[in-house]
Design a protein around this motif. Structure first.
Motif, PDB file in Angstrom:
ATOM      1  N   MET A  93      26.745  52.456  37.489  1.00 55.16           N
ATOM      2  CA  MET A  93      27.617  52.800  38.617  1.00 55.16           C
ATOM      3  C   MET A  93      27.398  51.808  39.752  1.00 55.16           C
ATOM      4  O   MET A  93      26.267  51.388  39.994  1.00 55.16           O
ATOM      5  N   PRO A  94      28.463  51.447  40.455  1.00 55.15           N
ATOM      6  CA  PRO A  94      28.251  50.631  41.650  1.00 55.15           C
ATOM      7  C   PRO A  94      27.589  51.490  42.726  1.00 55.15           C
ATOM      8  O   PRO A  94      27.779  52.705  42.776  1.00 55.15           O
ATOM      9  N   ARG A  95      26.816  50.861  43.558  1.00 55.95           N
ATOM     10  CA  ARG A  95      26.173  51.586  44.656  1.00 55.95           C
ATOM     11  C   ARG A  95      27.236  52.107  45.628  1.00 55.95           C
ATOM     12  O   ARG A  95      27.168  53.224  46.103  1.00 55.95           O
ATOM     13  N   GLY A  96      28.233  51.290  45.922  1.00 55.81           N
ATOM     14  CA  GLY A  96      29.313  51.720  46.809  1.00 55.81           C
ATOM     15  C   GLY A  96      30.251  52.674  46.100  1.00 55.81           C
ATOM     16  O   GLY A  96      30.355  52.687  44.869  1.00 55.81           O
ATOM     17  N   HIS A  97      30.943  53.488  46.877  1.00 56.42           N
ATOM     18  CA  HIS A  97      31.867  54.484  46.325  1.00 56.42           C
ATOM     19  C   HIS A  97      33.195  53.809  45.982  1.00 56.42           C
ATOM     20  O   HIS A  97      34.093  53.685  46.823  1.00 56.42           O
ATOM     21  N   HIS A  98      33.301  53.358  44.727  1.00 60.78           N
ATOM     22  CA  HIS A  98      34.503  52.673  44.245  1.00 60.78           C
ATOM     23  C   HIS A  98      34.800  53.124  42.831  1.00 60.78           C
ATOM     24  O   HIS A  98      33.897  53.440  42.073  1.00 60.78           O
ATOM     25  N   ASP A  99      36.070  53.112  42.480  1.00 59.58           N
ATOM     26  CA  ASP A  99      36.480  53.256  41.092  1.00 59.58           C
ATOM     27  C   ASP A  99      36.876  51.855  40.622  1.00 59.58           C
ATOM     28  O   ASP A  99      36.893  50.903  41.411  1.00 59.58           O
ATOM     29  N   LEU A 100      37.217  51.711  39.367  1.00 56.42           N
ATOM     30  CA  LEU A 100      37.568  50.393  38.839  1.00 56.42           C
ATOM     31  C   LEU A 100      38.749  49.789  39.591  1.00 56.42           C
ATOM     32  O   LEU A 100      38.765  48.598  39.884  1.00 56.42           O
ATOM     33  N   LEU A 101      39.711  50.613  39.939  1.00 60.97           N
ATOM     34  CA  LEU A 101      40.924  50.144  40.596  1.00 60.97           C
ATOM     35  C   LEU A 101      40.657  49.511  41.958  1.00 60.97           C
ATOM     36  O   LEU A 101      41.321  48.552  42.344  1.00 60.97           O
ATOM     37  N   ASP A 102      39.668  50.015  42.702  1.00 59.80           N
ATOM     38  CA  ASP A 102      39.391  49.483  44.041  1.00 59.80           C
ATOM     39  C   ASP A 102      38.017  48.814  44.137  1.00 59.80           C
ATOM     40  O   ASP A 102      37.500  48.589  45.231  1.00 59.80           O
ATOM     41  N   LEU A 103      37.434  48.469  42.999  1.00 61.80           N
ATOM     42  CA  LEU A 103      36.134  47.793  42.988  1.00 61.80           C
ATOM     43  C   LEU A 103      36.277  46.439  43.677  1.00 61.80           C
ATOM     44  O   LEU A 103      37.169  45.653  43.327  1.00 61.80           O
ATOM     45  N   PRO A 104      35.449  46.157  44.691  1.00 65.21           N
ATOM     46  CA  PRO A 104      35.557  44.858  45.371  1.00 65.21           C
ATOM     47  C   PRO A 104      35.423  43.698  44.377  1.00 65.21           C
ATOM     48  O   PRO A 104      34.716  43.808  43.366  1.00 65.21           O
ATOM     49  N   ALA A 105      36.093  42.619  44.673  1.00 65.92           N
ATOM     50  CA  ALA A 105      36.125  41.462  43.775  1.00 65.92           C
ATOM     51  C   ALA A 105      34.723  40.975  43.406  1.00 65.92           C
ATOM     52  O   ALA A 105      34.481  40.584  42.264  1.00 65.92           O
ATOM     53  N   GLU A 106      33.804  41.016  44.361  1.00 69.86           N
ATOM     54  CA  GLU A 106      32.430  40.549  44.088  1.00 69.86           C
ATOM     55  C   GLU A 106      31.772  41.421  43.022  1.00 69.86           C
ATOM     56  O   GLU A 106      31.079  40.923  42.143  1.00 69.86           O
ATOM     57  N   ARG A 107      31.963  42.745  43.103  1.00 73.81           N
ATOM     58  CA  ARG A 107      31.371  43.659  42.111  1.00 73.81           C
ATOM     59  C   ARG A 107      32.095  43.509  40.780  1.00 73.81           C
ATOM     60  O   ARG A 107      31.463  43.531  39.721  1.00 73.81           O
ATOM     61  N   ALA A 108      33.412  43.370  40.816  1.00 73.05           N
ATOM     62  CA  ALA A 108      34.168  43.207  39.578  1.00 73.05           C
ATOM     63  C   ALA A 108      33.713  41.955  38.833  1.00 73.05           C
ATOM     64  O   ALA A 108      33.605  41.965  37.605  1.00 73.05           O
ATOM     65  N   ALA A 109      33.415  40.889  39.582  1.00 73.53           N
ATOM     66  CA  ALA A 109      32.955  39.647  38.957  1.00 73.53           C
ATOM     67  C   ALA A 109      31.580  39.813  38.314  1.00 73.53           C
ATOM     68  O   ALA A 109      31.244  39.091  37.374  1.00 73.53           O
ATOM     69  N   GLU A 110      30.794  40.765  38.797  1.00 72.30           N
ATOM     70  CA  GLU A 110      29.446  41.008  38.254  1.00 72.30           C
ATOM     71  C   GLU A 110      29.450  41.934  37.042  1.00 72.30           C
ATOM     72  O   GLU A 110      28.469  41.993  36.299  1.00 72.30           O
ATOM     73  N   LEU A 111      30.531  42.662  36.844  1.00 74.32           N
ATOM     74  CA  LEU A 111      30.555  43.741  35.858  1.00 74.32           C
ATOM     75  C   LEU A 111      30.257  43.268  34.433  1.00 74.32           C
ATOM     76  O   LEU A 111      29.453  43.882  33.730  1.00 74.32           O
ATOM     77  N   GLY A 112      30.876  42.205  33.998  1.00 74.07           N
ATOM     78  CA  GLY A 112      30.628  41.706  32.643  1.00 74.07           C
ATOM     79  C   GLY A 112      29.184  41.283  32.442  1.00 74.07           C
ATOM     80  O   GLY A 112      28.560  41.611  31.425  1.00 74.07           O
ATOM     81  N   GLY A 113      28.642  40.570  33.419  1.00 75.96           N
ATOM     82  CA  GLY A 113      27.236  40.158  33.337  1.00 75.96           C
ATOM     83  C   GLY A 113      26.288  41.338  33.328  1.00 75.96           C
ATOM     84  O   GLY A 113      25.267  41.331  32.629  1.00 75.96           O
ATOM     85  N   MET A 114      26.619  42.383  34.098  1.00 72.89           N
ATOM     86  CA  MET A 114      25.790  43.587  34.105  1.00 72.89           C
ATOM     87  C   MET A 114      25.821  44.268  32.742  1.00 72.89           C
ATOM     88  O   MET A 114      24.787  44.719  32.236  1.00 72.89           O
ATOM     89  N   ALA A 115      26.990  44.356  32.124  1.00 75.93           N
ATOM     90  CA  ALA A 115      27.085  44.974  30.797  1.00 75.93           C
ATOM     91  C   ALA A 115      26.245  44.197  29.783  1.00 75.93           C
ATOM     92  O   ALA A 115      25.544  44.800  28.961  1.00 75.93           O
ATOM     93  N   GLN A 116      26.287  42.868  29.849  1.00 75.89           N
ATOM     94  CA  GLN A 116      25.458  42.058  28.949  1.00 75.89           C
ATOM     95  C   GLN A 116      23.973  42.295  29.200  1.00 75.89           C
ATOM     96  O   GLN A 116      23.186  42.428  28.262  1.00 75.89           O
TER      97      GLN A 116
END
Length: 197
Positions: A93-116
């Motif tokens: 989960m992101p620390r900030g209160h976001h869903d996928l639709l409003d996930l800030p670009a910086e967090r969205a860019a990290e998502l794939g690397g986090m899954a790996q």
């Protein structure tokens, strides 16, 4: 939306639906056998009721827990362990209160690397055939990705039925889950952040 969509209007609401000859119950990975029936579809509920956290972070089940309730955290992400029947089930989960639709670009860019990174951490347990990633989102408005470990060699557990198998297999003994949680958290912390178990 207060009226059903064209798609919903075409559905056989209230009728019995037969299984397709090549549908999930016919797959060798389906965990059930015997006489099954598809339950009739219920009327749509519009507007849909709000999900947990829909009104904001106050009372959101993704925001409320302390970092100590998670396996691992850093400044942007938190990883929760879920004690089930599979070798490992975790939820990112992101620390900030976001869903996928409003996930800030910086967090969205990290998502794939986090899954790996999480998959690598889960694989430190050994005996893992695959790690499945799933985003559902109907229960809460706070983004949460599930990562589930399929045991190596258990081909019957492959694919989209893996969460069903988690419901029917014997639950991991507490001490086994605790050791797995510790190993996953430690592996995550090697690349930064804080292990909490």
């Amino acid at each position: 939306m207060t009226e059903p969509s064209d798609y919903v209007r075409r559905l056989p609401i209230g009728e019995r639906i037969p299984f397709a000859a090549d549908g999930i119950p016919m797959w060798d990975t389906f965990p059930f056998e015997g006489d099954l029936r598809v339950i009739p579809l219920q009327e749509p509920v519009l507007p849909e009721p709000p999900r947990n956290g829909e009104a904001g972070p106050e009372g959101c089940e993704g925001c409320v827990p302390a970092d100590s309730d998670f396996l691992w955290t850093d400044e942007n992400w938190r990883l929760m362990g879920l004690h089930g029947s599979l070798p490992a089930i975790v939820m990112l989960m992101p620390r900030g209160h976001h869903d996928l639709l409003d996930l800030p670009a910086e967090r969205a860019a990290e998502l794939g690397g986090m899954a790996q990174r999480i998959e690598r951490a889960i694989r430190t347990l050994g005996g893992i055939g695959r790690v499945h990633v799933s985003k559902i989102g109907d229960g809460g408005a706070h983004l949460h990705l599930f990562l589930m470990a399929r045991p190596e060699g258990m081909l019957q557990l492959r694919g989209s039925c893996l969460p069903l198998w988690d419901d029917v297999l014997p639950k991991l003994p507490d001490e086994v889950w605790a050791e797995s949680a510790h190993r996953i958290a430690a592996a995550m912390a090697k690349d930064g952040g804080t292990a909490h178990v």
